[in-house]
Design a protein around this motif. Sequence first.
Motif, PDB file in Angstrom:
ATOM      1  N   MET A  57       0.838  -1.209   0.000  1.00  0.00           N
ATOM      2  CA  MET A  57       0.000   0.000   0.000  1.00  0.00           C
ATOM      3  C   MET A  57       0.874   1.261   0.000  1.00  0.00           C
ATOM      4  N   ARG A  58       1.942   1.246   0.789  1.00  0.00           N
ATOM      5  CA  ARG A  58       2.819   2.423   0.867  1.00  0.00           C
ATOM      6  C   ARG A  58       3.629   2.625  -0.407  1.00  0.00           C
ATOM      7  N   GLY A  59       3.793   1.561  -1.198  1.00  0.00           N
ATOM      8  CA  GLY A  59       4.461   1.721  -2.487  1.00  0.00           C
ATOM      9  C   GLY A  59       3.675   2.646  -3.406  1.00  0.00           C
ATOM     10  N   GLY A  60       2.367   2.591  -3.333  1.00  0.00           N
ATOM     11  CA  GLY A  60       1.522   3.467  -4.145  1.00  0.00           C
ATOM     12  C   GLY A  60       1.124   4.743  -3.415  1.00  0.00           C
ATOM     13  N   PHE A  61       1.020   4.656  -2.092  1.00  0.00           N
ATOM     14  CA  PHE A  61       0.542   5.772  -1.270  1.00  0.00           C
ATOM     15  C   PHE A  61       1.458   5.913  -0.058  1.00  0.00           C
ATOM     16  N   PRO A  62       2.622   6.548  -0.226  1.00  0.00           N
ATOM     17  CA  PRO A  62       3.621   6.582   0.857  1.00  0.00           C
ATOM     18  C   PRO A  62       3.119   7.216   2.154  1.00  0.00           C
ATOM     19  N   ASP A  63       2.126   8.103   2.050  1.00  0.00           N
ATOM     20  CA  ASP A  63       1.614   8.790   3.237  1.00  0.00           C
ATOM     21  C   ASP A  63       0.324   8.158   3.763  1.00  0.00           C
ATOM     22  N   ILE A  64      -0.014   6.961   3.328  1.00  0.00           N
ATOM     23  CA  ILE A  64      -1.294   6.354   3.698  1.00  0.00           C
ATOM     24  C   ILE A  64      -1.450   6.243   5.210  1.00  0.00           C
ATOM     25  N   GLY A  86      -4.688   8.783   1.578  1.00  0.00           N
ATOM     26  CA  GLY A  86      -3.311   8.929   1.145  1.00  0.00           C
ATOM     27  C   GLY A  86      -3.233   9.616  -0.198  1.00  0.00           C
ATOM     28  N   THR A  87      -2.007   9.793  -0.663  1.00  0.00           N
ATOM     29  CA  THR A  87      -1.732  10.455  -1.938  1.00  0.00           C
ATOM     30  C   THR A  87      -1.058   9.458  -2.864  1.00  0.00           C
ATOM     31  N   HIS A  88      -1.572   9.351  -4.076  1.00  0.00           N
ATOM     32  CA  HIS A  88      -1.064   8.386  -5.049  1.00  0.00           C
ATOM     33  C   HIS A  88       0.245   8.913  -5.642  1.00  0.00           C
ATOM     34  N   LEU A  89       1.366   8.506  -5.048  1.00  0.00           N
ATOM     35  CA  LEU A  89       2.681   8.994  -5.462  1.00  0.00           C
ATOM     36  C   LEU A  89       3.580   7.903  -6.033  1.00  0.00           C
ATOM     37  N   GLY A  90       3.055   6.685  -6.144  1.00  0.00           N
ATOM     38  CA  GLY A  90       3.814   5.572  -6.711  1.00  0.00           C
ATOM     39  C   GLY A  90       2.887   4.675  -7.499  1.00  0.00           C
ATOM     40  N   THR A  91       3.448   3.748  -8.246  1.00  0.00           N
ATOM     41  CA  THR A  91       2.632   2.842  -9.048  1.00  0.00           C
ATOM     42  C   THR A  91       1.812   1.943  -8.135  1.00  0.00           C
TER      43      THR A  91
END
Length: 139
Positions: A57-64, A86-91
């Motif tokens: 989950m953190r791979g796509g949304f590091p701030d989740i 969270g914010t979508h900052l990764g694949t």
Amino acid sequence: MTPDANKGVMIRFTEFINTASETLAAELISPDAIFHVPGRSEPMRGPAGYLAIIQMMRGGFPDIQWTLEEMVAEGDKVAARFTMRGTHLGTFFGTPSTGKTIAVQALNIYRLSDGQIIEETGQPDLLGLLQQIGAVPGN
């Protein structure tokens, strides 16, 4: 343990999923725990398995972050409704970063024994999440 004690474990579990603390993982998750994850044919297992779920989950949304909205406990089971933000900052699921924010519900059922989680069946609103990041058309 009583239903109220199990609710206390779930409050600590929320701290664990928001921090990915290995110490809390070892405290709260049985080494034999099974986690049924949507989209996976085999369950994840033990503290390392749950940490892998969080890292995915953190791979796509590091701030989740997860907010525990409500719980119902009976016997050795707890039903918990969370909001994931969270914010979508990764694949994520093949969708490259969009910078979009998400707010998605999840309803999970946990089974506990001796103060540890031994099973989880999770039902996040994956369709809603994918719609919010533009991976699938929304309404």
